[in-house]
Motif scaffolding. Structure first.
Motif, PDB file in Angstrom:
ATOM      1  N   GLN A  24       3.591   0.987   8.136  1.00 49.21           N
ATOM      2  CA  GLN A  24       4.955   0.504   7.950  1.00 49.21           C
ATOM      3  C   GLN A  24       4.924  -0.837   7.401  1.00 49.21           C
ATOM      4  O   GLN A  24       4.348  -1.858   8.135  1.00 49.21           O
ATOM      5  N   TYR A  52      -0.812  -5.525  -2.690  1.00 48.68           N
ATOM      6  CA  TYR A  52       0.381  -5.272  -2.961  1.00 48.68           C
ATOM      7  C   TYR A  52       0.974  -5.861  -4.127  1.00 48.68           C
ATOM      8  O   TYR A  52       0.868  -7.136  -4.330  1.00 48.68           O
ATOM      9  N   GLY A  82       4.679  -2.237  -3.083  1.00 54.05           N
ATOM     10  CA  GLY A  82       3.774  -0.959  -3.330  1.00 54.05           C
ATOM     11  C   GLY A  82       2.267  -1.207  -3.597  1.00 54.05           C
ATOM     12  O   GLY A  82       1.978  -2.568  -4.049  1.00 54.05           O
ATOM     13  N   ASN A 112      10.100   2.612  -8.187  1.00 55.02           N
ATOM     14  CA  ASN A 112       9.510   3.821  -7.290  1.00 55.02           C
ATOM     15  C   ASN A 112       8.327   3.104  -6.743  1.00 55.02           C
ATOM     16  O   ASN A 112       7.467   3.860  -6.249  1.00 55.02           O
ATOM     17  N   TYR A 113       8.846   1.969  -5.842  1.00 55.82           N
ATOM     18  CA  TYR A 113       7.848   1.480  -4.904  1.00 55.82           C
ATOM     19  C   TYR A 113       7.996   2.023  -3.708  1.00 55.82           C
ATOM     20  O   TYR A 113       9.012   2.566  -3.159  1.00 55.82           O
ATOM     21  N   ASP A 114       7.028   1.492  -2.956  1.00 56.62           N
ATOM     22  CA  ASP A 114       6.716   2.168  -1.641  1.00 56.62           C
ATOM     23  C   ASP A 114       7.853   1.800  -0.414  1.00 56.62           C
ATOM     24  O   ASP A 114       7.964   2.397   0.621  1.00 56.62           O
ATOM     25  N   TYR A 115       8.067   0.454  -0.431  1.00 52.62           N
ATOM     26  CA  TYR A 115       9.042  -0.499   0.532  1.00 52.62           C
ATOM     27  C   TYR A 115      10.032  -1.105  -0.308  1.00 52.62           C
ATOM     28  O   TYR A 115       9.606  -1.892  -1.326  1.00 52.62           O
TER      29      TYR A 115
END
Length: 120
Positions: free
Chosen positions: A1, A32, A98, A106-109
């Motif tokens: 996370q 990242y 990301g 569309n990134y992860d965070y």
């Protein structure tokens, strides 16, 4: 996370400057991609600028020459220097991170966003 926290937004007159910061914490990776997207009322979230840890960067054509993205990898922080601001730059600015570089959101965070308002 991973947690992302933006700061530096505010109200500025057209032609002025602001510097945004985004600090990452948690299970971060030095590899990242990180960057900035923005969203105005009634519009889709759009690219501002993104950058890899190695320095490869993409700036949206609407901000090229006015905005500059930079990173301090040791501090897990990404910055956005905004000069010659225009009223059309008014939006909520979101920090993103990301595993891969992308020009679409569309990134992860994601951070919670910081408001930038440019008056005329």
């Amino acid at each position: 996370q991973v947690q992302l926290v933006e700061s530096g937004g505010g109200l500025v007159q057209a032609g002025g400057s602001l510097r945004l910061s985004c600090a990452a914490s948690g299970r971060t990776s030095m590899s990242y991609a990180m960057g900035w997207f923005r969203q105005a009322p009634g519009k889709e979230r759009e690219l501002v600028a993104v950058r890899t840890s190695g320095g490869a960067a993409i700036h949206a054509v609407s901000v090229k020459g006015r905005f500059t993205i930079s990173r301090d990898n040791a501090k897990n922080t990404v910055y956005l220097q905004m000069n010659s601001l225009k009223p059309e730059d008014t939006a909520v600015y979101y920090c993103a991170a990301g595993a891969r570089l992308s020009t679409v959101p569309n990134y992860d965070y994601w951070g919670q966003g910081t408001q930038v308002t440019v008056s005329s």
